[in-house]
Design a protein around this motif. Structure first.
Motif, PDB file in Angstrom:
ATOM      1  N   GLN A  43      44.896  62.642  51.644  1.00 27.49           N
ATOM      2  CA  GLN A  43      45.224  63.343  50.403  1.00 27.49           C
ATOM      3  C   GLN A  43      45.311  64.861  50.532  1.00 27.49           C
ATOM      4  N   THR A  44      45.012  65.412  51.705  1.00 24.81           N
ATOM      5  CA  THR A  44      45.099  66.866  51.876  1.00 24.81           C
ATOM      6  C   THR A  44      46.514  67.361  51.598  1.00 24.81           C
ATOM      7  N   ALA A  45      47.491  66.687  52.196  1.00 24.73           N
ATOM      8  CA  ALA A  45      48.889  67.107  52.002  1.00 24.73           C
ATOM      9  C   ALA A  45      49.300  66.969  50.545  1.00 24.73           C
ATOM     10  N   ASN A  46      48.862  65.891  49.886  1.00 28.51           N
ATOM     11  CA  ASN A  46      49.199  65.710  48.477  1.00 28.51           C
ATOM     12  C   ASN A  46      48.599  66.816  47.615  1.00 28.51           C
ATOM     13  N   LEU A  47      47.372  67.234  47.971  1.00 28.16           N
ATOM     14  CA  LEU A  47      46.725  68.310  47.225  1.00 28.16           C
ATOM     15  C   LEU A  47      47.473  69.633  47.417  1.00 28.16           C
ATOM     16  N   VAL A  48      47.927  69.882  48.640  1.00 29.19           N
ATOM     17  CA  VAL A  48      48.705  71.090  48.919  1.00 29.19           C
ATOM     18  C   VAL A  48      50.011  71.069  48.124  1.00 29.19           C
ATOM     19  N   ILE A  49      50.701  69.916  48.155  1.00 26.76           N
ATOM     20  CA  ILE A  49      51.960  69.785  47.410  1.00 26.76           C
ATOM     21  C   ILE A  49      51.729  69.997  45.920  1.00 26.76           C
ATOM     22  N   MET A  50      50.610  69.450  45.417  1.00 28.56           N
ATOM     23  CA  MET A  50      50.304  69.588  43.995  1.00 28.56           C
ATOM     24  C   MET A  50      50.082  71.048  43.610  1.00 28.56           C
ATOM     25  N   MET A  51      49.323  71.791  44.426  1.00 29.09           N
ATOM     26  CA  MET A  51      49.050  73.191  44.116  1.00 29.09           C
ATOM     27  C   MET A  51      50.307  74.054  44.280  1.00 29.09           C
ATOM     28  N   LEU A  52      51.114  73.753  45.285  1.00 23.20           N
ATOM     29  CA  LEU A  52      52.380  74.473  45.452  1.00 23.20           C
ATOM     30  C   LEU A  52      53.281  74.260  44.239  1.00 23.20           C
ATOM     31  N   SER A  53      53.303  73.019  43.764  1.00 21.51           N
ATOM     32  CA  SER A  53      54.124  72.696  42.596  1.00 21.51           C
ATOM     33  C   SER A  53      53.623  73.420  41.349  1.00 21.51           C
ATOM     34  N   LEU A  54      52.306  73.482  41.192  1.00 18.85           N
ATOM     35  CA  LEU A  54      51.743  74.205  40.048  1.00 18.85           C
ATOM     36  C   LEU A  54      52.098  75.682  40.119  1.00 18.85           C
ATOM     37  N   GLY A  55      52.001  76.241  41.334  1.00 19.86           N
ATOM     38  CA  GLY A  55      52.318  77.656  41.505  1.00 19.86           C
ATOM     39  C   GLY A  55      53.768  77.974  41.183  1.00 19.86           C
ATOM     40  N   LYS A  56      54.655  77.018  41.401  1.00 17.79           N
ATOM     41  CA  LYS A  56      56.083  77.210  41.133  1.00 17.79           C
ATOM     42  C   LYS A  56      56.476  76.758  39.734  1.00 17.79           C
ATOM     43  N   GLY A  57      55.464  76.296  38.974  1.00 19.15           N
ATOM     44  CA  GLY A  57      55.740  75.850  37.614  1.00 19.15           C
ATOM     45  C   GLY A  57      56.384  74.487  37.520  1.00 19.15           C
ATOM     46  N   LYS A  58      56.324  73.709  38.602  1.00 26.39           N
ATOM     47  CA  LYS A  58      56.906  72.364  38.595  1.00 26.39           C
ATOM     48  C   LYS A  58      55.818  71.359  38.198  1.00 26.39           C
ATOM     49  N   TRP A  59      55.577  71.261  36.902  1.00 28.61           N
ATOM     50  CA  TRP A  59      54.469  70.463  36.389  1.00 28.61           C
ATOM     51  C   TRP A  59      54.666  68.972  36.662  1.00 28.61           C
ATOM     52  N   GLY A  60      55.878  68.518  36.582  1.00 29.56           N
ATOM     53  CA  GLY A  60      56.144  67.097  36.828  1.00 29.56           C
ATOM     54  C   GLY A  60      55.815  66.701  38.257  1.00 29.56           C
ATOM     55  N   ARG A  61      56.218  67.530  39.195  1.00 30.56           N
ATOM     56  CA  ARG A  61      55.938  67.259  40.611  1.00 30.56           C
ATOM     57  C   ARG A  61      54.443  67.337  40.891  1.00 30.56           C
ATOM     58  N   ALA A  62      53.755  68.251  40.224  1.00 30.81           N
ATOM     59  CA  ALA A  62      52.308  68.381  40.400  1.00 30.81           C
ATOM     60  C   ALA A  62      51.590  67.117  39.949  1.00 30.81           C
ATOM     61  N   LEU A  63      51.976  66.606  38.776  1.00 29.80           N
ATOM     62  CA  LEU A  63      51.369  65.373  38.277  1.00 29.80           C
ATOM     63  C   LEU A  63      51.721  64.186  39.163  1.00 29.80           C
ATOM     64  N   TYR A  64      52.916  64.212  39.728  1.00 34.89           N
ATOM     65  CA  TYR A  64      53.369  63.155  40.626  1.00 34.89           C
ATOM     66  C   TYR A  64      52.466  63.074  41.852  1.00 34.89           C
ATOM     67  N   SER A  65      52.087  64.235  42.377  1.00 34.85           N
ATOM     68  CA  SER A  65      51.214  64.281  43.553  1.00 34.85           C
ATOM     69  C   SER A  65      49.770  63.964  43.204  1.00 34.85           C
ATOM     70  N   LEU A  66      49.414  64.131  41.941  1.00 32.92           N
ATOM     71  CA  LEU A  66      48.045  63.865  41.502  1.00 32.92           C
ATOM     72  C   LEU A  66      47.732  62.364  41.499  1.00 32.92           C
ATOM     73  N   ALA A  67      48.757  61.526  41.284  1.00 27.07           N
ATOM     74  CA  ALA A  67      48.537  60.079  41.149  1.00 27.07           C
ATOM     75  C   ALA A  67      47.881  59.457  42.383  1.00 27.07           C
ATOM     76  N   PRO A  68      48.433  59.619  43.595  1.00 26.27           N
ATOM     77  CA  PRO A  68      47.782  59.018  44.759  1.00 26.27           C
ATOM     78  C   PRO A  68      46.416  59.643  45.056  1.00 26.27           C
ATOM     79  N   PHE A  69      46.267  60.930  44.746  1.00 27.89           N
ATOM     80  CA  PHE A  69      44.975  61.605  44.931  1.00 27.89           C
ATOM     81  C   PHE A  69      43.904  60.936  44.075  1.00 27.89           C
ATOM     82  N   THR A  70      44.247  60.645  42.828  1.00 29.61           N
ATOM     83  CA  THR A  70      43.314  59.998  41.908  1.00 29.61           C
ATOM     84  C   THR A  70      42.989  58.573  42.356  1.00 29.61           C
TER      85      THR A  70
END
Length: 244
Positions: A43-70
């Protein structure tokens, strides 16, 4: 050393763990290549992708990466809860059930049509990866991860240093074992990519077969262990009766 090796149960042996981490690599290659470009196994890569997406304002992609993490977190919590609160469940029985559960999940994932949301596959595989990682922890007394290889890379580098510069034979042995785990993981990823080109989404059925094989080996080993323990107990009781 040979005498010590002979005492390891089958699910503690290095080859058993090598096949487990092979499946961990396969899961990551499968979900990234075919099911939404996320990693089910680590899940490290998913967490990185999620934070990168949040930083770029891509909320949908951030939530998408949150699912497997959860799902991964829930898998750890459930396996830990069952192991701690069901004292009547033997550890070896629990390990067997985990392998059967993994094979079933892989089979069901293989049946999921491409039209179904990728999150269903991601959640399912992340969940079983977490359970596998949390239950199978040591191979021949060495702490091992079975769904990612970051720690194995660190351990291999550390032991190589001791072996090459300080002539430590034990470190050389340990470096080889961690190297095997890295190779098995990488082979799993490569197998997922290559087999997906031939079998598409159905290549995950290979993990069903793999985990059924591991379950069968573990089941037979546990059965043999129980029979030996029963025989030993009967022999002790017989000797005690003879002394009386």
């Amino acid at each position: 050393m040979d005498k010590v090796k002979a005492t390891w149960k089958i699910h503690e042996k290095l080859w058993f763990f090598a096949l487990l981490i092979f499946s961990g690599g396969f899961y990551g290659g499968y979900t990234y290549s075919l099911r939404g470009q996320v990693f089910a196994n680590a899940q490290t890569a998913n967490l990185v992708i999620m934070m990168l997406s949040l930083g770029k304002g891509k909320w949908g992609r951030a939530l998408y990466s949150l699912a497997p993490f959860t799902a991964y977190m829930l898998g750890v919590i459930l396996s830990e809860y069952i192991g701690q609160n069901h004292k009547n469940l033997k550890k070896r029985d629990f390990e067997e059930k985990i392998l059967l559960f993994e094979s079933l999940v892989c089979f069901l994932v293989g049946l999921m049509p491409a039209s179904w949301p990728d999150q269903l596959c991601q959640l399912s595989l992340s969940f079983i990866c977490a359970m596998q990682f949390n239950i199978f922890r040591k191979a021949e007394g060495i702490p091992m991860a079975t769904t990612f290889c970051t720690n194995h890379i660190r351990q291999m580098g550390s032991h190589l240093t001791q072996a090459l510069f300080f002539k430590n034979e034990e470190s050389a042995r340990l470096a080889k074992r961690h190297g095997l785990m890295i190779l098995a993981f990488a082979s799993g990823v490569l197998a997922a990519v290559l087999l997906s080109k031939v079998f598409g989404l159905y290549c995950i059925f290979g993990m069903t077969i793999l985990h059924l094989f591991l379950w069968a080996k573990l089941h037979l080993d546990n059965k043999s262990y129980e029979e030996r323990a029963k025989k030993l107990k009967e022999e002790k009781e017989s000797r005690a009766n003879e002394r009386l």
